[in-house]
Design a protein around this motif. Structure first.
Motif, PDB file in Angstrom:
ATOM      1  N   PHE A 138     -19.335  -8.921  48.310  1.00  0.00           N
ATOM      2  CA  PHE A 138     -18.258  -9.708  47.749  1.00  0.00           C
ATOM      3  C   PHE A 138     -18.594 -10.455  46.427  1.00  0.00           C
ATOM      4  N   ASN A 174     -18.389 -18.165  55.604  1.00  0.00           N
ATOM      5  CA  ASN A 174     -19.078 -16.903  55.435  1.00  0.00           C
ATOM      6  C   ASN A 174     -20.391 -17.285  54.741  1.00  0.00           C
ATOM      7  N   ARG A 175     -21.022 -18.418  55.262  1.00  0.00           N
ATOM      8  CA  ARG A 175     -22.281 -18.727  54.770  1.00  0.00           C
ATOM      9  C   ARG A 175     -23.525 -17.846  55.482  1.00  0.00           C
ATOM     10  N   ALA A 176     -24.744 -17.826  54.739  1.00  0.00           N
ATOM     11  CA  ALA A 176     -25.938 -17.051  55.539  1.00  0.00           C
ATOM     12  C   ALA A 176     -27.011 -18.115  55.130  1.00  0.00           C
ATOM     13  N   LEU A 228     -21.219 -21.903  59.376  1.00  0.00           N
ATOM     14  CA  LEU A 228     -21.486 -20.592  58.966  1.00  0.00           C
ATOM     15  C   LEU A 228     -20.536 -19.420  59.199  1.00  0.00           C
ATOM     16  N   PRO A 281     -18.576 -22.840  50.607  1.00  0.00           N
ATOM     17  CA  PRO A 281     -18.276 -21.627  51.338  1.00  0.00           C
ATOM     18  C   PRO A 281     -18.694 -20.384  50.489  1.00  0.00           C
ATOM     19  N   ASN A 282     -19.314 -19.153  51.501  1.00  0.00           N
ATOM     20  CA  ASN A 282     -19.855 -17.956  51.026  1.00  0.00           C
ATOM     21  C   ASN A 282     -21.262 -18.077  50.219  1.00  0.00           C
ATOM     22  N   GLU A 319     -19.691 -16.469  43.612  1.00  0.00           N
ATOM     23  CA  GLU A 319     -19.849 -17.208  42.300  1.00  0.00           C
ATOM     24  C   GLU A 319     -21.069 -18.210  42.305  1.00  0.00           C
ATOM     25  N   ARG A 373     -25.119 -11.139  49.498  1.00  0.00           N
ATOM     26  CA  ARG A 373     -23.780 -11.692  48.868  1.00  0.00           C
ATOM     27  C   ARG A 373     -23.135 -10.573  48.117  1.00  0.00           C
TER      28      ARG A 373
END
Lengths: 346, 346
Positions: free
Chosen positions: A164, A287-289, A283, A257-258, A167, A161
């Motif tokens: 970017f 923008n998930r991982a 995903l 998200p993210n 949060e 992460r």
């Protein structure tokens, strides 16, 4: 000396073994305490690792230097051994100081897969696989190894992460086993809100400890993983610490998200029907991982020592409450309560 | 002015629209060329994005500043617009310069979802969403946007492997569409061996281009994704650029230990039976990762301009061979060949 060994297709037994003679560069360590976790139970159950012939159990250990044997260690120092060793000759992963990144055929794991563990009165450990521990942390030193697992997983998750602004509002731990519970105070320091999901009743000591640490408990029998966002909130981090196979895909749906899911548990086979398209879209569009993580390197053990030092005393007390004498090792292996360990030292 | 618009539940049409008047901080851009990709075809097919009423198509554009309108741009400069805009008021993601990390409800996408695109003679673009392009790159400038998608995905994938020594021996691109093909020369610069998997015959121009770039072509009708390691070699990076839903889990099995799969394609629903336990184990025990990535930020567009500048001329030629005049926009939307684009400028 006394040692708890597992024979192929057998049950663990307390046996007499010759005290090891440290070779060049090896330190003789008197083992004080050895923690027990889900992996040990998997090994005993024949579902993970093991070795030909007999293997000494235990991979979460703290001990005291009995004979420095010419190394930089001193007699009487508390020490923690790491878990992975080269499977014969050194290879690139060990040369780089990244044994945790070795594929399974390029490593053995003490007490888990292919090498003797630490549930014995003495072990001989190459000095490069030993960490010094402050004296005050020695009674809980068997928590360094499980904390190192979390340290590595969190490092990988954070790195993913890093490009970017991530949060860090909410984190969810899947599992109320010892690894899951031990991860809670670490995440509680780093996230606004921490959640813990399991299948225990609300008056279970593990659930009470989770709440004491500050986590919100989610009973997965009422709220499955993928319904956590609707019932509570979407999660910026999910740490999977049960090895329940559907969690890998369900975690994606629990993420904001993210967000990122770190997988630590090692499941058995599990075939199931899955809505792959929706998970795949979550995903990509979000923008998930999903990050797998196993074992830990020296730097993670070092971070784990720092973390152990910063745990609230009440949490350390809860994790060191169920320490059994060596002759009662079976209770430590059997009992499903916060954390068990075996006391070996005098 | 001429513009290609998609009406709700309709087919794309060439219509006459008033030339936009740039507002404060907006640059009037004369559009020169607009590339077409799988996302445009999804939008036209009604399977992705869209908007209420009519929407101008196109999100891969290169143009020329027609009226700087008091901004720092100069008339005649080649420029590329980025794709995302705030859905009304500015929000935190745009404030941070990370519109690509906005959840779908915090952004619109020009020509894709909720905002007019660039397949028109003129567009008014806020100056912060414009990049300057060297004159020599202008004819292929519509490749900057797709390259930016790869730039972001590669950044995320690399970041996730940053904590350890990642061996970049082999990369596999899933898909022989324009995004997949355009990713090949980028990876060819960074990996020892590059592979490309698709469902085309060996004499297809896309496959011939892949080979010319230096990639080994894998016909997925003979070698499915999860059989790539046995047939060729395990992959340190997989880039999914088809949106075929099973690829997300199949990619895990195509990876080498410590490898990462970057997912870019956006699939439709797809339910299937999956051996979840094995995939989960491969992720954990092999320290593997799966990273979703959508859209791109300004820094990725900047990197894409650098990459475009370093593409071999023969590759640029192949990607700019099928440029149709605006009145033949339907051919550009329909034709499945390496890359198509529409020429709008004089």
């Amino acid at each position: 000396m006394d040692a708890v060994v597992l024979e192929e297709n057998g049950s663990p037994r307390l046996v007499d073994r010759p005290r090891p003679e440290p070779g060049p560069g090896e330190v003789l360590v008197r083992i004080d305490r050895v923690g027990v976790d889900g992996t040990d139970r998997e090994v005993v159950g024949g579902n993970h690792g093991g070795t030909e012939g007999a293997m000494v159990l235990g991979h979460e250990a703290v001990g005291t230097v009995a004979d420095p044997n010419g190394t930089a260690f001193s007699a009487g120092e508390p020490v923690v051994p790491t878990v992975r060793r080269p499977p014969g000759d050194y290879n690139e992963y060990f040369r780089r100081g990244e044994p945790d990144m070795a594929p399974m055929n390029a490593t053995v794991e003490c007490g888990i897969d292919g090498a003797d563990g630490f549930m014995a009165e003495f072990v001989a450990v190459p000095s490069e696989y030993l960490l010094r521990l402050p004296e005050r942390l020695a009674p809980a030193g068997f928590l360094v190894e499980p904390l190192s697992i979390t340290a590595k997983a969190l490092e990988l998750a954070e790195a993913s992460r890093e490009p970017f602004t991530w949060e860090r509002d909410r984190a969810l731990v899947l599992g109320t086993g010892s690894l899951g519970l031990l991860t809670l105070p670490v995440l509680d320091e780093r996230f606004e809100e921490v959640y813990c999901l399991g299948r225990r009743d609300r008056d279970d000591p593990a659930v009470e400890l989770a709440r004491e640490i500050g986590a919100t408990y989610v009973d997965s029998r009422k709220t499955p993983v993928d319904e956590v966002p609707a019932a509570h909130a979407p999660m910026d981090l999910v740490v999977e610490a049960t090895g329940h196979a559907p969690h890998a895909v369900e975690s994606v749906s629990a993420l904001a998200p993210n967000g990122v899911a770190a997988l630590l548990g090692v499941p058995g086979d599990h075939e199931a029907s899955v809505e792959l398209g929706e998970r795949h879209r979550e995903l990509v569009v979000g923008n998930r991982a999903v990050i797998g993580s196993v074992n830990a390197g020296y730097s993670h053990f070092e971070r784990a020592v720092e973390w152990l030092d910063s745990l609230p005393p009440s949490v350390v007390d809860a994790f060191t409450e169920h320490v059994y004498p060596l002759r009662e090792f079976e209770a430590a292996l059997d009992r499903d309560v916060i954390k068990t360990a075996v006391e070996i030292g005098p």
